[in-house]
Design a protein around this motif. Structure first.
Motif, short mmCIF file in Angstrom:
data_model
loop_
_atom_site.label_atom_id
_atom_site.label_comp_id
_atom_site.label_asym_id
_atom_site.label_seq_id
_atom_site.Cartn_x
_atom_site.Cartn_y
_atom_site.Cartn_z
N THR A 454 0.87 -1.19 0.00
CA THR A 454 0.00 0.00 0.00
C THR A 454 0.89 1.23 0.00
O THR A 454 1.72 1.40 0.90
N VAL A 455 0.75 2.06 -1.02
CA VAL A 455 1.57 3.26 -1.15
C VAL A 455 0.74 4.45 -0.67
O VAL A 455 -0.39 4.67 -1.14
N TYR A 456 1.29 5.21 0.27
CA TYR A 456 0.55 6.30 0.91
C TYR A 456 1.04 7.65 0.40
O TYR A 456 2.26 7.90 0.32
N LEU A 457 0.09 8.51 0.08
CA LEU A 457 0.41 9.87 -0.35
C LEU A 457 1.12 10.64 0.75
O LEU A 457 2.04 11.43 0.50
N SER A 458 0.74 10.40 1.99
CA SER A 458 1.31 11.14 3.12
C SER A 458 2.81 10.93 3.25
O SER A 458 3.53 11.83 3.69
N ARG A 459 3.29 9.75 2.87
CA ARG A 459 4.72 9.49 2.98
C ARG A 459 5.52 10.34 2.00
O ARG A 459 6.65 10.75 2.30
N PHE A 460 4.96 10.61 0.84
CA PHE A 460 5.65 11.48 -0.10
C PHE A 460 5.66 12.92 0.41
O PHE A 460 6.66 13.63 0.27
N TYR A 461 4.51 13.36 0.96
CA TYR A 461 4.50 14.70 1.56
C TYR A 461 5.56 14.80 2.67
O TYR A 461 6.29 15.78 2.74
N ASP A 462 5.61 13.79 3.50
CA ASP A 462 6.56 13.82 4.61
C ASP A 462 8.00 13.83 4.11
O ASP A 462 8.84 14.57 4.62
#
Length: 531
Positions: A454-462
């Protein structure tokens, strides 16, 4: 710190304090009790203090070695490769050597060139290579199979039978060491002879892969006669006196040593017999070259005489470093529990993961007697014919009799991310962009992802926002594109902020320059008003 406390009226030393300072303090506190006549110990210039400091230093060193010995005695705490190798030997697990990359070369001869009759024969060791660059040496690839290959050229275009003709040759990265003399037998039990070259390519035993045995060993008696060929096995524990078998020990420095039996568990070479070994060395991720990288004929006179050109139309895959300590400690117990038998899907995954060149694997039931193996070679890419055949041969004596094994490629899903990034004015923009690419690239690195991720958008923002020099960011595209699918211009950002993949899919960064490291960076207006 070691403290002196009273127990039944007697001083007791706390032996848990074993560093230099604690030991020195404990020694000094013993002076009034053991040497009351020594009154000058408070002076740093006193020679007795020099002796105490020397004793404390030596005790500190001895304590360090005691801790190391204790740590190395357990697999979970061992930190040296030599200790881990010896621990895993007890459960019959061998740490993997470096694995060679494999691919298929397309060989083309110009139109009008005479077609060899009989067909041109390619033998083991026929060499090809990539071009050398200023920052990297050329990488050598060889035809590595034991059987000779008869090359049959066919027209590239059937409409023009007299035009260019082509054929295919499977190759592996590495170098063949042929008929190397490693010693003369002394007739003693358990003879050991090191190979001269390090970096032996050695795959798990079992029915040999299509490339043939990784190492060929022969002995020749001084009186002449037919040389005797010996067979490789993982262990001599189940060998007999009439079996001409040997095993190989590989130490922490990748030095391989040939080990013969003692006359009870495995035969031993006759006194004076000359021992020769043929094997291949190499392996590593540097062999994972891209399309078109292999373009030179190194040691195939027959092809050179025809003016042949070679190129790999598919990337080389499967090259990997030797197994790390952490990977071995994590993986070895699963292999041990499988007892070298493949029954459950977990057994298949544990065993196949131990095969050189396999980076990731997921096993699934394809029916009552069919096992599907979704395999990703080390470093990613498609499964080569060599790797597929090797896996099937490796499992041949481990699978249940009625089971049919299918090796399939993993479905790689590209994750597209576009981000507007505002930069701090006192940072160099190019440096910040490079840092952002490194941070986001780690999220989609091959070793960092798995099946059904599962790839999370929040991890890229972080990852972006925590990079030094980034003032603000806004991600305008976040979507997954499987092969042969199109982008959705109306919903460029996944509304849920999560991309869930199926159990046979692995997320990867897009293979385009625009989305290098999995992200496209668009400089934002620096005058953007922030809330």
């Amino acid at each position: 710190m070691a403290d002196i406390v009273a127990s039944d009226g007697k001083p007791v030393i706390d032996y848990t304090g074993r560093d230099y300072s604690a030991i020195l303090r404990a020694l000094r506190e013993q002076i009034p009790r053991k040497l009351p006549e020594w009154t000058g110990h408070a002076s740093e210039a006193d020679f007795g203090n020099v002796l105490l400091e020397l004793f404390a230093q030596m005790a500190d060193v001895l304590s360090y070695y005691q801790d190391r010995v204790a740590n190395e005695a357990f697999l979970a705490t061992a930190v040296t490769r030599r200790s881990v190798i010896e621990h895993l030997r007890l459960i019959g697990y061998r740490m993997r050597t470096a694995a060679p990359a494999a691919t298929v070369l397309t060989v083309t001869i110009p139109g009008g060139a005479p077609v060899p009759a009989p067909p041109l024969v390619i033998r083991r060791g026929a060499a090809f290579a990539t071009k050398s660059r200023s920052d990297a040496a050329s990488v050598r690839f060889e035809y590595a199979r034991a059987d000779d290959l008869a090359v049959t050229f066919t027209p590239v275009d059937e409409r023009f039978p007299d035009g260019p003709k082509s054929a295919e040759i499977p190759v592996e990265e590495g170098r063949l060491i042929a008929a190397e003399v490693i010693g003369t037998a002394d007739g003693t039990p358990g003879q050991r002879y090191p190979l001269i070259h390090r970096g032996l390519i050695l795959r798990p035993s079992g029915p040999q892969a299509h490339s043939g045995p990784d190492i060929i060993l022969q002995t020749s008696t001084p009186a002449g006669g037919q040389p005797r060929r010996w067979s490789y096995c993982d262990t001599l524990a189940f060998s007999r006196a009439d079996r001409f078998e040997f095993t190989v020990d590989i130490d922490e420095n990748d030095q391989a040593t040939i080990v013969f039996g003692d006359g009870t568990f495995g035969a031993r070479p006759d006194l004076g017999a000359l021992i020769t070994a043929t094997y291949r060395v190499g392996g590593g991720p540097e062999g994972n070259v891209g399309v078109g990288a292999i373009c030179a004929v190194v040691d195939v006179p027959g092809l050179a005489a025809l003016g042949a050109r070679v190129v790999n139309r598919i990337p080389a895959t499967g090259g990997a470093e030797r197994e790390s300590i952490d990977a071995a400690v994590e993986h070895a117990p699963a292999v041990f529990r499988s007892s070298q038998r493949a029954v459950t899907t977990a057994d298949y995954e544990a065993l196949v993961r131990s095969y050189d060149g396999v980076g990731k694997v997921r096993a699934a039931a394809g029916g009552w007697n069919r096992v599907l193996l979704f395999v990703a070679p080390s470093g990613g890419g498609k499964v080569s014919d060599t790797l597929e055949l090797g896996i099937k041969r490796f499992l041949e004596d481990k699978r249940m009799l009625t089971q049919i094994i299918e090796v399939r490629d993993v479905e790689y899903v590209e994750i597209f991310v576009t981000a507007e990034v505002g930069f701090e004015p006192y940072f160099r923009t190019a440096d910040v962009v490079a840092a952002v690419r490194r941070a986001t690239g780690r999220l989609l690195a091959f070793d960092a992802v798995g099946f059904g991720e599962t790839v999370y958008l929040s991890r890229f923002y972080d990852a972006i926002q925590s990079t030094a020099g980034v003032r603000f960011t806004n991600i305008t595209r976040f979507e997954a594109l499987a092969p042969n699918t199109a982008s959705d211009p109306e919903h460029p950002v996944e509304p849920s902020g999560r991309i869930k993949l199926s159990r046979s899919q692995i997320p990867i960064a897009p293979r385009t320059d625009e989305y290098a490291s999995g992200i496209k960076i668009v400089p934002a207006e620096q005058e953007r008003n922030e809330p």
